[in-house]
Structures are given as C-alpha cells and as structure tokens.
Design a protein around this motif. Structure first.
Motif, short mmCIF file in Angstrom:
data_model
loop_
_atom_site.label_atom_id
_atom_site.label_comp_id
_atom_site.label_asym_id
_atom_site.label_seq_id
_atom_site.Cartn_x
_atom_site.Cartn_y
_atom_site.Cartn_z
N SER A 18 0.84 -1.19 0.00
CA SER A 18 0.00 0.00 0.00
C SER A 18 0.88 1.25 0.00
O SER A 18 2.07 1.19 0.33
N PRO A 19 0.31 2.38 -0.37
CA PRO A 19 1.12 3.62 -0.35
C PRO A 19 1.67 3.95 1.02
O PRO A 19 2.78 4.47 1.14
N GLU A 20 0.93 3.64 2.07
CA GLU A 20 1.43 3.90 3.43
C GLU A 20 2.65 3.04 3.74
O GLU A 20 3.62 3.51 4.35
N GLU A 21 2.61 1.77 3.33
CA GLU A 21 3.76 0.89 3.55
C GLU A 21 4.98 1.35 2.75
O GLU A 21 6.10 1.33 3.26
N ARG A 22 4.75 1.79 1.50
CA ARG A 22 5.87 2.27 0.69
C ARG A 22 6.48 3.53 1.29
O ARG A 22 7.69 3.69 1.31
N GLU A 23 5.61 4.43 1.79
CA GLU A 23 6.14 5.65 2.40
C GLU A 23 6.91 5.34 3.68
O GLU A 23 7.97 5.93 3.94
N ALA A 24 6.42 4.39 4.47
CA ALA A 24 7.13 4.00 5.68
C ALA A 24 8.49 3.40 5.34
O ALA A 24 9.49 3.69 6.01
N ARG A 25 8.56 2.56 4.30
CA ARG A 25 9.85 2.00 3.88
C ARG A 25 10.79 3.08 3.38
O ARG A 25 12.00 3.04 3.66
#
Length: 163
Positions: A18-25
C-alpha cells in the motif's frame, strides 16, 4: 484449414504494498542513510567546514597571486600569478560560497521540517481536544440545537449603535 481462436485470459499482477507501507519503507531507508556511520551526511557541520576551508584558501590564493604580480612590471611575469593565484582563488572562493549556500539551505530545510512536524502534532492535539469537547457537548444540546440552561431562555440583546 480453419484456425480456432482460444480466448486469452489475462491475470492481474499481485497487488503491491500500500502507499502507506511504501512511504514507511522510504522514511526508514532515508533515516538509515542519514544515520549511517561513515556517511558524509552523518556530520551536519561538514559542509560548513568545507565551505570555510575553500573560501579561506581561495582568498589566500588571490592575495598571494596579487602579491607576486605586484612585484613585477612585465606582463609575462604577471600572467602566471594571475592564473595560479587569481583565477584559482576565485574558483575556490566561489565553490566555497556555493557550499556555504548549500549548508544554509540544508539547515533551513531541516528547520522547516521540524516546524511542520510540530505544527502537525499541534493540529492533531487540537482536533482530539475538539472531538472530546464535541463529545462532551453532545449531552448538553437540546432538541432544537440550542444549549439547555437558563441563558437559552433569554433573548440576546444588541449593544446600542452609538457605543
């Protein structure tokens, strides 16, 4: 000869993160790069030190070039001083000034990000307090939308226009 066409079935690729997971990474990776030992970014004053050294040595080269050229009256003897002292000194001072500007921009961006994070936290706290206040006021609101109590019975008076 007849060719029968078989229907082509396509399958969608599996969904990615998800975009949130990509941003966190991305944030984790940037933090790892910024805090890695031995990295140039690990030393916040490095750009300032490089800028000071380049500007100082550039100005010294300009002064030494002028000093060498000032003791000669022949143009052929002044050209090497102009090239080695003057132009090299100007180049080093310019690179130092650009490096100082980069350091200043880095500090400004870091401070702006800290202010934005603080503002975001204040906004979240304000919204939570507003939600709590709204929840507390839900029990005190009448059916017609006015607050219950003695003041809701009295009409509001306007101040005279002359005051």
């Amino acid at each position: 000869m007849t060719v029968t066409e078989e229907p082509v079935t396509t399958t969608a690729p599996p969904p990615g993160p998800s975009p949130e997971e990509r941003e966190a990474r991305l944030v984790d990776g940037a933090d790892d790069l910024a805090t890695k030992r031995g990295s140039l970014l690990a030393h916040p004053q490095l750009l300032l030190a490089v800028a000071a050294a380049l500007m100082t040595s550039g100005l010294c080269a300009i002064v030494l070039g002028w000093f060498g050229a000032s003791h000669s009256t022949l143009v052929e003897e002044q050209v090497p001083y102009l090239i080695s002292g003057g132009l090299l000194g100007v180049a080093m001072a310019t690179v130092g000034a650009v490096t100082l500007f980069a350091h200043w921009l880095t500090v400004m961006i870091r401070e702006a990000r800290a202010r934005e994070a603080s503002r975001k936290n204040d906004h979240i706290e304000l919204m939570e307090a507003l939600a709590q206040l709204t929840a507390a006021m839900d029990g005190k609101v009448g059916t017609n939308g006015t607050a219950r109590g003695a003041r809701s019975q009295r009409p509001l008076r306007r101040a005279p226009r002359g005051t």
